[in-house]
Design a protein around this motif. Structure first.
Motif, short mmCIF file in Angstrom:
data_model
loop_
_atom_site.label_atom_id
_atom_site.label_comp_id
_atom_site.label_asym_id
_atom_site.label_seq_id
_atom_site.Cartn_x
_atom_site.Cartn_y
_atom_site.Cartn_z
N THR A 207 0.84 -1.20 0.00
CA THR A 207 0.00 0.00 0.00
C THR A 207 0.87 1.25 0.00
OG1 THR A 207 -1.89 1.07 1.12
CG2 THR A 207 -0.15 0.19 2.53
N PRO A 208 0.38 2.38 -0.52
CA PRO A 208 1.17 3.60 -0.43
C PRO A 208 1.50 3.94 1.02
CG PRO A 208 -0.67 3.89 -1.95
CD PRO A 208 -0.88 2.58 -1.27
N GLY A 209 2.73 4.37 1.27
CA GLY A 209 3.12 4.75 2.62
C GLY A 209 2.19 5.83 3.17
N ARG A 210 1.79 5.67 4.43
CA ARG A 210 0.92 6.65 5.09
C ARG A 210 1.82 7.67 5.79
NH1 ARG A 210 -3.56 2.27 7.54
NH2 ARG A 210 -4.23 1.54 5.47
N VAL A 211 1.82 8.89 5.28
CA VAL A 211 2.78 9.88 5.75
C VAL A 211 2.12 11.19 6.13
CG1 VAL A 211 4.87 9.02 4.64
CG2 VAL A 211 3.25 10.38 3.31
N ALA A 212 2.76 11.90 7.06
CA ALA A 212 2.23 13.18 7.56
C ALA A 212 2.60 14.31 6.62
CB ALA A 212 2.76 13.44 8.97
N HIS A 213 2.07 14.23 5.41
CA HIS A 213 2.29 15.24 4.37
C HIS A 213 0.95 15.72 3.85
CE1 HIS A 213 6.69 14.99 3.41
NE2 HIS A 213 6.54 13.87 4.09
N LEU A 214 0.86 17.01 3.62
CA LEU A 214 -0.39 17.58 3.12
C LEU A 214 -0.46 17.43 1.60
CD1 LEU A 214 -0.77 20.84 5.26
CD2 LEU A 214 -1.67 18.54 5.69
N THR A 215 -1.12 16.38 1.15
CA THR A 215 -1.41 16.26 -0.28
C THR A 215 -2.61 17.12 -0.65
OG1 THR A 215 -2.75 14.29 0.21
CG2 THR A 215 -0.47 13.94 -0.50
N GLU A 216 -3.38 17.50 0.36
CA GLU A 216 -4.50 18.44 0.21
C GLU A 216 -4.42 19.39 1.39
OE1 GLU A 216 -8.23 16.00 -1.15
OE2 GLU A 216 -7.00 14.74 0.17
N TYR A 217 -4.46 20.68 1.12
CA TYR A 217 -4.28 21.68 2.18
C TYR A 217 -5.59 22.42 2.45
CZ TYR A 217 -2.84 26.03 4.45
OH TYR A 217 -2.74 27.10 5.31
N ASN A 218 -6.03 22.36 3.69
CA ASN A 218 -7.21 23.09 4.13
C ASN A 218 -6.81 23.98 5.31
OD1 ASN A 218 -9.61 24.02 5.24
ND2 ASN A 218 -10.70 22.08 5.02
N PRO A 219 -6.66 25.29 5.09
CA PRO A 219 -6.15 26.16 6.15
C PRO A 219 -7.03 26.19 7.40
CG PRO A 219 -7.04 27.46 4.32
CD PRO A 219 -6.98 26.04 3.87
N GLU A 220 -8.30 25.86 7.28
CA GLU A 220 -9.17 25.84 8.45
C GLU A 220 -8.93 24.62 9.32
OE1 GLU A 220 -13.19 26.25 7.21
OE2 GLU A 220 -12.91 28.23 6.31
N VAL A 221 -8.34 23.59 8.73
CA VAL A 221 -8.07 22.34 9.46
C VAL A 221 -6.59 22.22 9.79
CG1 VAL A 221 -8.14 19.83 9.34
CG2 VAL A 221 -10.03 21.18 8.39
N HIS A 222 -5.76 22.47 8.79
CA HIS A 222 -4.31 22.32 8.95
C HIS A 222 -3.72 23.68 9.34
CE1 HIS A 222 -5.47 19.35 5.67
NE2 HIS A 222 -5.32 18.64 6.78
N LYS A 223 -3.94 24.04 10.56
CA LYS A 223 -3.55 25.37 11.03
C LYS A 223 -2.05 25.48 11.22
CE LYS A 223 -8.02 25.67 13.37
NZ LYS A 223 -8.73 25.78 14.66
N GLY A 224 -1.60 26.67 11.53
CA GLY A 224 -0.18 26.91 11.71
C GLY A 224 0.39 27.59 10.48
N ALA A 225 1.61 27.21 10.11
CA ALA A 225 2.30 27.80 8.95
C ALA A 225 2.50 26.70 7.93
CB ALA A 225 3.62 28.41 9.38
#
Length: 567
Positions: A207-225
């Motif tokens: 299976t594709p590796g499950r990684v902490a990378h934003l392949t989709e960016y939602n600023p309301e959810v993925h807060k910070g910089a």
């Protein structure tokens, strides 16, 4: 909350600013707690990544560290022969400045700076299941986990939503599906490998590796910089786009926005102070790494997140009349049950076909093959207990002809070669009481802290598991029709996988464990440990997402206890 008349008093203190420490700080700050984060290393702010935009030819010696520098500064850090490079050496501790002792070899790889290893971690995120949480009890190994998957499942949901984990749902009981962003898809060769393996071994899922990378960016959810991944695959340098999860780009910026966060870098925590009257920790003693000044900070609650080894060392050095062998160490288990995953084993080969297939970009992950042994009666092995998983990838082999120069060389180099596929096996390590770290009080480092000493090794179960892990890797390459297959089994020392854990384990009984089901010390109720030290077994999965889930859960519990007047 905080007492403005006491400048060194805070509602909460977090020791360590890495993956779990940053998460603890964010959760405490957003709940209104004036929070002090203590970090023994230097300050690093998001974007302060000196090699992030450099190309290979911009780096001295094409990214290789000189032999002289390796021997002088990185003798232990570079035992793996791949970890220390020009583009990341500034994140890695120098051995001559940060010594430790070994009764048995232990490759303790770490960096002292704000953000810790969250800057250069592998970012692989896999949930644990009850196969892991129930294993100790079912097998009579060590002690039982005081939690089950149902206890942590909603917290996996919570942290994955914020972190942003890309992955593909597979419906596997050994690694439950999570809150996934779209995956980095397998490339053409990896997809062909998945299909070939499934045809012969349907229980082995590529299976594709499950990684902490934003392949989709939602600023309301993925807060910070944060922003979307650019597929540059320069991750361990630090990501200026904030595309992968780190303390710098995610948790600490959110905590800062609350106005409740204070970060004190260059602050070496010497001990946690204990008040025998209240039977709680009263604060922390700190040495300024630059001036040598000794300072004390007080707080209502303390989260210890310095990393498994460092957290245990702080507890062991926190001696008092009540706890002569270390804070909260009536069980005698602090420093024991030291675990890591082990690798240095796997296989590779040439995958035929796909000569006319291409892919674009440098995705930051390849494939993952979850554990498939000892997960039920059908997959039970007679030679060993627990299991292993694989991380791997398929890449083009570049033509590198000899004897050509100029246009002829250029023409050949640009012709695509066949695909090479390789996989590394990651095995579980059992929680042996004999595997430990301890403090040598007769030797001190430059700060006057007792030298950490390691005494841990792989044992019979790990060695048998390794043999089967290599065998299965070869079987899968053969199933895919690979040629030129080669395998290896060079046992690494504990620590090399950089997943150390278990030195202040959770458990049901205060006589045999250090923490309860809420990561709260049995003996000192206002101290919580939510980094790798808390782990009761090691599983096969990369552990960081579990640390974060346990941290968020523990902060929520501590907050409710304080609101109820119980803490």
């Amino acid at each position: 909350m905080g007492d403005i008349n006491k400048p060194n008093h805070f509602d909460a203190i977090v020791i360590g600013s890495g993956i779990s420490g940053g998460f603890a700080a964010m959760e405490l700050c957003t709940k209104g707690y004036k929070t002090l984060v203590l970090e023994r290393g230097r300050m690093v702010k998001h974007g302060e990544y000196p090699t992030a935009h450099m190309d290979t030819w911009d780096l001295p010696n094409r990214n290789k560290v000189s032999l002289e520098e390796r021997e002088q500064h990185f003798e232990k850090q570079d035992r793996l022969n791949w970890w220390v490079n020009e583009d990341n050496k500034h994140w890695i501790n120098k051995d001559d400045v940060n010594p430790y002792n070994e009764d048995e070899r232990f490759d303790w790889i770490r960096g002292d700076h704000v953000g810790g290893r969250s800057i250069m971690w592998g970012r692989q995120c896999y949930r644990w299941s009850d196969i892991d949480f129930e294993a100790n009890l079912k097998e009579g190994v060590a002690v039982d986990w005081p939690i089950r998957y149902r206890d942590i499942e909603p917290w996996y949901d919570y942290v994955e939503t914020f972190v942003g984990v890309s992955g593909q749902a597979e419906g596997l009981k050994q690694i439950p599906d999570g809150k996934f962003l779209k995956p980095f898809p397998l490339n053409c060769a990896e997809q062909g490998f998945r299909e070939s393996v499934a045809n012969v071994y349907p229980d082995r899922v590529v299976t594709p590796g499950r990684v902490a990378h934003l392949t989709e960016y939602n600023p309301e959810v993925h807060k910070g910089a944060r922003g979307q991944c650019q597929a540059r695959d320069r991750c361990w340098r630090g990501c200026p786009f904030g595309a992968y999860f780190s303390s710098q780009s995610a948790t600490l910026p959110v905590a800062t926005e609350t106005g409740n966060l204070t970060i004190r870098a260059d602050s070496v925590v010497m001990e946690i102070l204990y008040d025998a009257t209240t039977k709680k920790a009263s604060g922390v003693k700190v040495k300024d790494a630059n001036t040598g000044e000794i300072l004390e900070y007080t707080a209502q609650i303390i989260f210890l997140n310095a990393s498994s080894v460092a957290s245990a060392s702080i507890l062991l050095n926190s001696r008092s009349e009540t706890f002569p062998n270390g804070l909260g160490n009536t069980s005698g288990e602090i420093g024991h049950n030291l675990m890591d995953h082990h690798y240095g084993m796997g296989a590779s080969g040439i995958l035929p076909g796909h000569e006319d297939d291409y892919f674009q970009g440098r995705k930051p992950t390849g494939f993952y093959i979850p554990r498939f042994t000892n997960i039920d009666e059908e997959s039970k092995q007679s030679g060993y207990t627990r299991g292993f998983g694989y991380q791997g990838s398929a890449r083009r082999i570049q033509n590198n002809p000899e004897g050509l120069v100029g246009d002829a060389l250029k023409a050949q180099v640009f012709k695509p070669g066949p695909y090479h596929i390789g996989m590394t096996c990651f095995g579980e390590m059992l929680p042996y009481h004999e595997n430990r770290m301890y403090l040598n009080f007769e030797q001190q480092d430059k700060h006057g802290f007792p030298l950490i000493t390691f005494d841990a090794k792989l044992r019979e179960n790990e060695n048998k598991l390794r043999e089967h892990g290599v065998k299965c890797a070869v079987e899968m390459l053969e199933a895919a029709g690979c040629t030129n297959i080669s395998s290896y089994n060079s046992a690494t020392a504990p620590g090399a996988c950089i997943h150390e854990m278990g030195t202040a384990r959770m458990g049901r009984d205060p006589k045999t464990s250090v923490l309860n089901q809420w990561n709260q010390m049995h003996d000192v109720p206002n101290v919580f440990v939510t980094d790798g030290a808390c782990m009761t077994s090691s599983g096969t999965q990369n552990p960081s997402i579990t640390y974060m889930a346990l941290t968020a859960r523990a902060v929520d519990y501590a907050h409710k206890q304080i609101q109820a007047g119980k803490l």
